[in-house]
Write an enzyme that holds these catalytic residues in place. Sequence first.
Site, PDB file in Angstrom:
ATOM      1  CB  SER A   9      32.791  15.813 -25.274  1.00  0.00           C
ATOM      2  OG  SER A   9      33.472  15.674 -24.105  1.00  0.00           O
ATOM      3  CG  HIS A  34      31.421  11.323 -24.364  1.00  0.00           C
ATOM      4  ND1 HIS A  34      31.608  10.106 -24.825  1.00  0.00           N
ATOM      5  CD2 HIS A  34      32.957  11.666 -24.192  1.00  0.00           C
ATOM      6  CE1 HIS A  34      32.715   9.379 -24.663  1.00  0.00           C
ATOM      7  NE2 HIS A  34      33.392  10.582 -24.172  1.00  0.00           N
ATOM      8  CG  ASP A  36      35.581  12.643 -21.653  1.00  0.00           C
ATOM      9  OD1 ASP A  36      35.523  11.498 -22.339  1.00  0.00           O
ATOM     10  OD2 ASP A  36      35.486  13.688 -22.612  1.00  0.00           O
ATOM     11  CG  MET A  38      39.918  12.281 -17.912  1.00  0.00           C
ATOM     12  SD  MET A  38      40.946  13.682 -19.011  1.00  0.00           S
ATOM     13  CE  MET A  38      39.746  13.799 -20.387  1.00  0.00           C
ATOM     14  CG  HIS A  67      35.472   7.902 -22.321  1.00  0.00           C
ATOM     15  ND1 HIS A  67      36.131   8.601 -23.094  1.00  0.00           N
ATOM     16  CD2 HIS A  67      36.339   6.932 -22.019  1.00  0.00           C
ATOM     17  CE1 HIS A  67      37.255   8.202 -23.487  1.00  0.00           C
ATOM     18  NE2 HIS A  67      37.416   7.084 -23.038  1.00  0.00           N
ATOM     19  CG  MET A  69      39.662   8.193 -20.599  1.00  0.00           C
ATOM     20  SD  MET A  69      39.687   9.871 -21.253  1.00  0.00           S
ATOM     21  CE  MET A  69      38.024  10.491 -20.976  1.00  0.00           C
ATOM     22  CG  MET A 138      40.373   7.040 -26.981  1.00  0.00           C
ATOM     23  SD  MET A 138      38.857   8.052 -26.574  1.00  0.00           S
ATOM     24  CE  MET A 138      39.781   9.691 -26.671  1.00  0.00           C
ATOM     25  CG  ASP A 176      36.083  10.671 -27.201  1.00  0.00           C
ATOM     26  OD1 ASP A 176      36.312  12.197 -27.603  1.00  0.00           O
ATOM     27  OD2 ASP A 176      36.025  10.355 -25.978  1.00  0.00           O
TER      28      ASP A 176
HETATM   29  C1  DX5 Z   1      39.439  13.289 -24.939  1.00  0.00           C
HETATM   30  C2  DX5 Z   1      38.078  12.997 -24.437  1.00  0.00           C
HETATM   31  C3  DX5 Z   1      37.112  13.630 -25.459  1.00  0.00           C
HETATM   32  C4  DX5 Z   1      36.911  15.108 -25.666  1.00  0.00           C
HETATM   33  C5  DX5 Z   1      37.008  15.324 -27.021  1.00  0.00           C
HETATM   34  O1  DX5 Z   1      40.572  12.923 -24.007  1.00  0.00           O
HETATM   35  O2  DX5 Z   1      37.839  11.909 -24.158  1.00  0.00           O
HETATM   36  O3  DX5 Z   1      35.677  13.427 -25.176  1.00  0.00           O
HETATM   37  O4  DX5 Z   1      36.156  15.876 -25.053  1.00  0.00           O
HETATM   38  O5  DX5 Z   1      37.011  16.687 -27.280  1.00  0.00           O
HETATM   39  P1  DX5 Z   1      37.236  17.282 -28.750  1.00  0.00           P
HETATM   40  O6  DX5 Z   1      36.025  16.992 -29.654  1.00  0.00           O
HETATM   41  O7  DX5 Z   1      37.340  18.712 -28.456  1.00  0.00           O
HETATM   42  O8  DX5 Z   1      38.401  16.730 -29.407  1.00  0.00           O
HETATM   43 ZN    ZN Z   2      35.820  10.518 -24.215  1.00  0.00          ZN
END
Ligand code: DX5
Ligand code: ZN
Length: 218
Positions: A9, A34, A36, A38, A67, A69, A138, A176
């Site tokens: 990620s 990956h 993320d 947000m 991903h 969010m 999740m 994740d």
């Molecule tokens: C959480 C994200 C994850 C995050 C995971 O909100 O969706 O992808 O990067 O990070 P670690 O592996 O540090 O929990």
């Molecule tokens: Zn994620």
Amino acid sequence: MHPPLLAPSILAGNHARLADSAALVAHVGLQWIHIDIMDGHFAPNLTFGPGTVAALRPASTLFFDVHLMLDEPHRYLEAFAKAGANSISVHIEPDYDHPGALARIRALGCKNGIVLNPGTPAEAVEPLLGSVDLVLVMTVQPGFGGQAFRRDMLPKIARIAGWRRERGLDFRIEVDGGIDLATAAECRAVAADTFVVGTAFFGAADPGGFARSFAQMN
Ligand code: DX5
Ligand code: ZN
């Protein structure tokens, strides 16, 4: 069942050097990254936009596992597909036309995924399982890297894997949040196959060594 796949990620890498993070992932022999996204509403943090993904795309042949969010993910599918996403995952929790969004992602030439927060039961995505390429369970509440793995998510993963087997489906089951070698093995034991790893990969003294250790998992 799919062989285990490691998807670092980029959230856990240096945000001023995103291209270096992607290059590191490729350099250690991995295929997926990956990303993320947000919006500060659905999850209490802000990260990247389609412009970031587009800027990373020309220099990378990695599979971009995006991903979303977002409260209104359906408004951004075209933008992320155009930016070069290979897979786009959307959450089940916000209110929008989920089947329509999943179909639209495929029509845009991407793999699609549906995501469940820790508080959302497996049953919420059960009717969609025949229409998805990936289910992301999740294993932390979305928002931040570095949180503790939610072991209570294992029965949910097992339940989704059971439906997959019974129905002869082949969507990926991705996890994740809080994933390291030990928690990945726990998820693998209940048939997860796609492992998002932020802190444990980018925070490792030797990310290549982490990837080699991960590859030992069956
Ligand atoms: C959480 C994200 C994850 C995050 C995971 O909100 O969706 O992808 O990067 O990070 P670690 O592996 O540090 O929990
Ligand atoms: Zn994620």
